[in-house]
Design a protein around this motif. Structure first.
Motif, mmCIF file in Angstrom:
data_model
loop_
_atom_site.group_PDB
_atom_site.id
_atom_site.type_symbol
_atom_site.label_atom_id
_atom_site.label_comp_id
_atom_site.label_asym_id
_atom_site.label_seq_id
_atom_site.Cartn_x
_atom_site.Cartn_y
_atom_site.Cartn_z
ATOM 1 N N ASP A 1 44.422 45.945 33.906
ATOM 2 C CA ASP A 1 44.359 44.850 32.935
ATOM 3 C C ASP A 1 43.920 43.546 33.605
ATOM 4 O O ASP A 1 43.238 42.726 32.984
ATOM 5 C CB ASP A 1 45.717 44.674 32.261
ATOM 6 C CG ASP A 1 46.126 45.888 31.441
ATOM 7 O OD1 ASP A 1 45.255 46.742 31.181
ATOM 8 O OD2 ASP A 1 47.306 45.990 31.065
ATOM 9 N N SER A 2 44.307 43.365 34.876
ATOM 10 C CA SER A 2 43.877 42.169 35.606
ATOM 11 C C SER A 2 42.365 42.159 35.775
ATOM 12 O O SER A 2 41.724 41.105 35.684
ATOM 13 C CB SER A 2 44.560 42.113 36.971
ATOM 14 O OG SER A 2 45.961 42.008 36.845
ATOM 15 N N ALA A 3 41.787 43.324 36.031
ATOM 16 C CA ALA A 3 40.337 43.414 36.182
ATOM 17 C C ALA A 3 39.622 42.964 34.912
ATOM 18 O O ALA A 3 38.566 42.326 34.969
ATOM 19 C CB ALA A 3 39.945 44.849 36.541
ATOM 20 N N ILE A 4 40.204 43.281 33.753
ATOM 21 C CA ILE A 4 39.608 42.865 32.475
ATOM 22 C C ILE A 4 39.593 41.344 32.369
ATOM 23 O O ILE A 4 38.572 40.737 32.010
ATOM 24 C CB ILE A 4 40.394 43.474 31.293
ATOM 25 C CG1 ILE A 4 40.247 44.992 31.293
ATOM 26 C CG2 ILE A 4 39.923 42.889 29.959
ATOM 27 C CD1 ILE A 4 41.155 45.693 30.298
ATOM 28 N N LEU A 5 40.723 40.717 32.702
ATOM 29 C CA LEU A 5 40.793 39.254 32.608
ATOM 30 C C LEU A 5 39.864 38.579 33.607
ATOM 31 O O LEU A 5 39.156 37.617 33.264
ATOM 32 C CB LEU A 5 42.236 38.799 32.840
ATOM 33 C CG LEU A 5 43.232 39.122 31.717
ATOM 34 C CD1 LEU A 5 44.661 38.865 32.170
ATOM 35 C CD2 LEU A 5 42.930 38.298 30.462
#
Length: 467
Positions: free
Chosen positions: A433-437
């Motif tokens: 999810d961090s990669a998405i942000l």
């Protein structure tokens, strides 16, 4: 013929004893060495140790071995406090000094971030080793867990084993005490074993959940407003008869337990009359707010870490009286109530309507009128398809389950909410999810461990992103 030949080789190597140098811990806290040009996994072994092992599983790409003895011991090894460590599957790292447990967990998160970011093509933006780590949130590594499920298994003679599951099996380890449970939950096992041996309806219990909670009102009139009360939730597979009900009542009165019966459809107090009321459970936050909950509700199991976690969330978000805050996966309002005392408006969203109602109740009884709670499927496009799209949120906090919040963070990025605070109980989904942000223009400002589950491999993490 080839299959028979392979089987013989496997049989020979699976009893083989050898000496292995341990290089590292894997993500589950298992020691890893090398043997025959492949990794061999050794539970209980630590990095920089030389150990004697017996091969117990042989695969084409790896092997597993049982630790027999330690020839060269790590300076970071300590004597496990629990007499059941190594048999009980609850703890993984009691043999490792607590500061090194935190280093292991931080490295675990960093490695997962590096791996996931490299596969997503954003490795140039941030490397796991370069994460902006802050000081970890710590509490006592012992006697911290205030809620646990105790397994119950009966043999052919209806003799009960009471405890936690052994490693890699459904069989229970017979537990006498558990040093990670709070007082007096840690010494409840012998009492339960003695009680179960006296039941007339045999093999009638599936498990027993134990909870430490503040009690607003109990079946014992003299204990109203008592803190740190013991609540037992009995999963009853067969109806109780009068004799067994009276037995449970006698133990409840002697040890001041609140007993709740779970028949698989509903949970009801063992005693519920006009004069003897069931308990209303709650816990306190550091700011004196009260969170009311039912025995079946999720609560954070480490009270000290929960309070420190909320304090850090407030500090990192740096709320102002003009801020509108979105609290996703808000549950009972664990974060919402604290946020509301520092912000203009808090909107909490949960997937289950009953939890929305409970969060609303908690806001009312704590006299907070700037909280709103809504039900929505947070794994859908709810944020972009609903009224929330028209709202202006300055900050968002999300505390999802292990599955993470892939859909929610994708929508947060499209709404361009300036600050995102992510509380995670699974580093793999957090990295995803961090990669998405980050791919959508967010910067990872701060990250810290929260040692919610000391002595175990489990990791709780808090991350602050800014747009």
């Amino acid at each position: 013929m080839a299959n028979f030949f392979k089987a013989k080789i496997k049989e020979k190597t699976c009893n083989q004893r050898l000496t292995v140098s341990v290089e590292k811990l894997d993500i589950n806290g298992v020691g890893v060495g090398r043997w025959q040009n492949k990794p061999v996994f050794i539970a209980g072994a630590l990095p920089h140790e030389v150990v004697e092992v017996k091969i117990i599983e042989q695969k084409s790409k790896y092997a597993r071995a049982k630790l027999i003895s330690i020839t060269k011991q790590s300076d970071n090894r300590v004597e496990p406090l629990c007499q059941h460590f190594g048999v009980c599957g609850g703890c993984d790292l009691q043999m490792l000094v607590i500061d090194e447990q935190l280093i292991f967990k931080q490295n675990k998160v960093s490695d997962l971030f590096s791996r996931f970011f490299s596969t997503q093509g954003i490795a140039k933006k941030i490397e796991g080793k370069d994460l902006p780590w802050q000081a970890p949130i710590k509490s006592s590594p012992w006697h911290y867990r205030r809620k646990a499920r105790i397994g119950v298994q009966f043999d052919k003679k209806s003799h009960a084993t009471i405890g936690f599951r052994q490693k890699a099996t459904n069989q229970l380890a017979a537990i006498k005490s558990c040093p990670v449970l709070v007082e007096p939950l840690n010494v409840i096992f012998p009492l339960l074993k003695k009680l179960l041996a006296q039941l007339t309806v045999q093999s009638a219990i599936g498990h027993i959940e134990v909870i430490q909670a503040d009690i607003v009102e109990t079946i014992f009139a003299e204990q109203r407003q008592k803190d740190d009360h013991v609540v037992l939730v009995i999963r009853q597979l067969k109806p109780m008869n009068k004799t067994d009900i009276e037995l449970w009542q006698s133990y409840a009165r002697k040890y001041r337990w609140q007993v709740i019966i779970d028949d698989g459809n509903k949970q009801l107090p063992l005693v519920s009359t006009k004069d003897e009321n069931s308990a209303v459970l709650s816990y306190s936050l550091a700011d004196k707010s009260k969170i009311y909950f039912a025995s079946s509700d999720f609560i954070q199991i480490n009270h000290q870490i929960n309070n420190a976690m909320i304090d850090q969330a407030l500090a990192w978000l740096n709320l102002s009286p003009s801020d509108n805050v979105l609290d996703l996966f808000c549950g009972l309002g664990n974060f919402s109530l604290a946020l509301a005392k520092h912000a203009k408006l808090v909107v909490g969203v949960e997937g289950v309507q009953v939890m929305v109602e409970k969060a609303s109740h908690n806001a009312r009884v704590n006299e907070l009128d700037n909280c709103q709670f809504y039900q929505a499927d947070l794994n859908s496009n709810w944020l972009l398809d609903s009224w929330a799209k028209a709202q202006v949120f300055d900050k968002v906090l999300l505390d999802p389950a292990r599955a993470g919040a892939e859909q929610a963070v994708s929508q947060i990025a499209k709404l361009h909410i300036p600050s995102v605070l992510y509380v995670s109980c699974d580093p793999a989904t957090l990295a995803r999810d961090s990669a998405i942000l980050i791919a959508q223009g967010y910067k990872l400002e701060k990250i810290s461990l929260m040692d919610m589950f000391a002595q175990t491999k489990h990791v709780e993490t808090m991350v602050l992103f800014t747009l």
